[in-house]
Design a protein around this motif. Structure first.
Motif, PDB file in Angstrom:
ATOM      1  N   ALA A 122       0.821  -1.214   0.000  1.00  0.00           N
ATOM      2  CA  ALA A 122       0.000   0.000   0.000  1.00  0.00           C
ATOM      3  C   ALA A 122       0.854   1.264   0.000  1.00  0.00           C
ATOM      4  O   ALA A 122       0.381   2.323  -0.404  1.00  0.00           O
ATOM      5  CB  ALA A 122      -0.937  -0.004   1.200  1.00  0.00           C
ATOM      6  N   ILE A 136       0.725   2.919  -3.276  1.00  0.00           N
ATOM      7  CA  ILE A 136      -0.555   3.596  -3.509  1.00  0.00           C
ATOM      8  C   ILE A 136      -0.565   4.928  -2.761  1.00  0.00           C
ATOM      9  O   ILE A 136      -0.914   5.976  -3.313  1.00  0.00           O
ATOM     10  CB  ILE A 136      -1.741   2.726  -3.022  1.00  0.00           C
ATOM     11  CG1 ILE A 136      -1.744   1.350  -3.696  1.00  0.00           C
ATOM     12  CG2 ILE A 136      -3.061   3.470  -3.160  1.00  0.00           C
ATOM     13  CD1 ILE A 136      -2.019   1.336  -5.149  1.00  0.00           C
ATOM     14  N   ARG A 188       1.434   7.688  -4.353  1.00  0.00           N
ATOM     15  CA  ARG A 188       0.803   8.282  -5.529  1.00  0.00           C
ATOM     16  C   ARG A 188      -0.329   9.236  -5.145  1.00  0.00           C
ATOM     17  O   ARG A 188      -0.479  10.308  -5.720  1.00  0.00           O
ATOM     18  CB  ARG A 188       0.313   7.188  -6.476  1.00  0.00           C
ATOM     19  CG  ARG A 188       1.469   6.652  -7.304  1.00  0.00           C
ATOM     20  CD  ARG A 188       1.314   5.206  -7.690  1.00  0.00           C
ATOM     21  NE  ARG A 188       2.460   4.791  -8.497  1.00  0.00           N
ATOM     22  CZ  ARG A 188       3.664   4.493  -8.004  1.00  0.00           C
ATOM     23  NH1 ARG A 188       3.902   4.578  -6.704  1.00  0.00           N
ATOM     24  NH2 ARG A 188       4.653   4.125  -8.809  1.00  0.00           N
ATOM     25  N   ILE A 234      -8.090   0.755  -3.458  1.00  0.00           N
ATOM     26  CA  ILE A 234      -7.244   1.948  -3.330  1.00  0.00           C
ATOM     27  C   ILE A 234      -7.583   2.684  -2.037  1.00  0.00           C
ATOM     28  O   ILE A 234      -6.697   3.110  -1.294  1.00  0.00           O
ATOM     29  CB  ILE A 234      -7.396   2.868  -4.562  1.00  0.00           C
ATOM     30  CG1 ILE A 234      -6.941   2.138  -5.833  1.00  0.00           C
ATOM     31  CG2 ILE A 234      -6.639   4.171  -4.376  1.00  0.00           C
ATOM     32  CD1 ILE A 234      -5.492   1.699  -5.846  1.00  0.00           C
ATOM     33  N   ALA A 289      -6.052   1.219   1.176  1.00  0.00           N
ATOM     34  CA  ALA A 289      -4.588   1.254   1.315  1.00  0.00           C
ATOM     35  C   ALA A 289      -4.165   2.322   2.324  1.00  0.00           C
ATOM     36  O   ALA A 289      -3.429   3.242   2.016  1.00  0.00           O
ATOM     37  CB  ALA A 289      -3.951   1.512  -0.045  1.00  0.00           C
ATOM     38  N   TYR A 308      -3.333  -1.121  -8.453  1.00  0.00           N
ATOM     39  CA  TYR A 308      -2.171  -0.227  -8.567  1.00  0.00           C
ATOM     40  C   TYR A 308      -2.006   0.244 -10.022  1.00  0.00           C
ATOM     41  O   TYR A 308      -1.801   1.423 -10.283  1.00  0.00           O
ATOM     42  CB  TYR A 308      -0.931  -0.968  -8.073  1.00  0.00           C
ATOM     43  CG  TYR A 308       0.397  -0.376  -8.446  1.00  0.00           C
ATOM     44  CD1 TYR A 308       0.958   0.653  -7.705  1.00  0.00           C
ATOM     45  CD2 TYR A 308       1.117  -0.873  -9.542  1.00  0.00           C
ATOM     46  CE1 TYR A 308       2.194   1.189  -8.044  1.00  0.00           C
ATOM     47  CE2 TYR A 308       2.345  -0.348  -9.880  1.00  0.00           C
ATOM     48  CZ  TYR A 308       2.877   0.679  -9.126  1.00  0.00           C
ATOM     49  OH  TYR A 308       4.104   1.201  -9.468  1.00  0.00           O
ATOM     50  N   LEU A 347      -4.737   2.736 -10.950  1.00  0.00           N
ATOM     51  CA  LEU A 347      -4.449   4.057 -10.379  1.00  0.00           C
ATOM     52  C   LEU A 347      -3.408   4.793 -11.207  1.00  0.00           C
ATOM     53  O   LEU A 347      -3.584   5.971 -11.547  1.00  0.00           O
ATOM     54  CB  LEU A 347      -3.983   3.921  -8.930  1.00  0.00           C
ATOM     55  CG  LEU A 347      -3.542   5.224  -8.245  1.00  0.00           C
ATOM     56  CD1 LEU A 347      -4.690   6.229  -8.181  1.00  0.00           C
ATOM     57  CD2 LEU A 347      -2.997   4.921  -6.861  1.00  0.00           C
TER      58      LEU A 347
END
Length: 184
Positions: free
Chosen positions: A6, A9, A12, A39, A42, A54, A57
Motif C-alpha cells: 500500500a 498507492i 501516488r 485503493i 490502502a 495499482y 491508479l
C-alpha cells in the motif's frame, strides 16, 4: 494474483495532493470503478493491494495529469523513492554508494511485491537491475521501477548519467532489465 504494498498507492495519492491539490483525489477514486475500494483501503503502508488496482491508479493518474503515454509513471516512481524512504535510511544512502544501495534491490523487491525477484550486476559506469518472473508485467510498472532507481541514485548524492530499460518482457525478453549509469 500479484500484490503490491500500500505504500506505493499512498505515495501516488500523496503526489496528487501535493502536486495537483487535494481536491483532485476524490474524482480519481470515482474514476477507478471496481478498484476504488482497494485503493481507499490502502491506509496502512504494509497492507497488500492487488497489483491490478495499482495499475489502474497509475493509468488514471497518467490520463489526468500526464500525456497518456505512461511517462508520468516514471515521475511517480521517483516521487515514491523520495517519500517512502524513512529518515533513518537516508543516512545510509548518503554514506553508501549507488552500487552498494542497489545491491540491496533484491531485499527491497520482496518487501514491496509478492511476485518475481530482482537482482543487480555491476557494469562499467553503473549497474543493471533485472526483474525476473514477475507475474503481470505492465508498461507503467516498468516506468515506475525505472524512476525509483533514478531517484535512488540521486538520493545517494551521485550524478545520474543515464537510466533506461534495456530489455522488457513485454517486448519478448526473458526479464525486464534497467541500466543505470552514474558517477559515484
Amino acid at each position: 494474483m500479484v500484490h503490491v504494498r500500500a505504500s506505493a498507492i499512498r505515495a501516488r495519492l500523496d503526489w496528487v495532493r501535493t502536486q495537483r491539490g487535494p481536491e483532485h483525489v476524490e474524482p480519481i477514486f470515482a474514476a477507478l470503478d471496481r478498484h476504488e475500494l482497494a485503493i481507499r483501503a490502502a491506509v496502512t503502508p504494509n497492507l497488500w493491494v492487488p497489483f491490478d488496482a495499482y495499475i489502474a491508479l497509475n493509468i488514471e493518474l497518467d490520463r489526468r495529469f500526464g500525456t497518456g503515454d505512461l511517462a508520468l509513471c516514471r515521475v511517480l516512481g521517483r516521487y515514491t523513492a523520495e517519500v517512502n524512504l524513512p529518515t533513518i535510511y537516508r543516512i545510509f544512502y548518503k554514506i553508501g554508494t549507488p552500487t552498494y544501495i542497489l545491491t540491496k534491490v533484491a531485499a527491497v523487491w520482496t518487501s514491496h511485491y509478492d511476485s518475481g525477484s530482482a537482482s543487480m550486476r555491476i557494469i562499467p559506469g553503473g549497474c543493471v537491475v533485472s526483474v525476473e518472473n514477475f507475474g503481470t508485467p505492465h508498461r507503467c510498472h516498468c516506468n515506475a521501477v525505472l524512476g525509483w532507481m533514478e531517484q535512488t541514485v540521486i538520493i545517494t548524492g551521485a550524478r545520474l548519467n543515464d537510466a533506461r530499460e534495456s530489455a522488457c518482457r513485454l517486448r519478448g525478453a526473458k526479464a525486464c532489465e534497467f541500466e543505470i549509469l552514474y558517477d559515484a
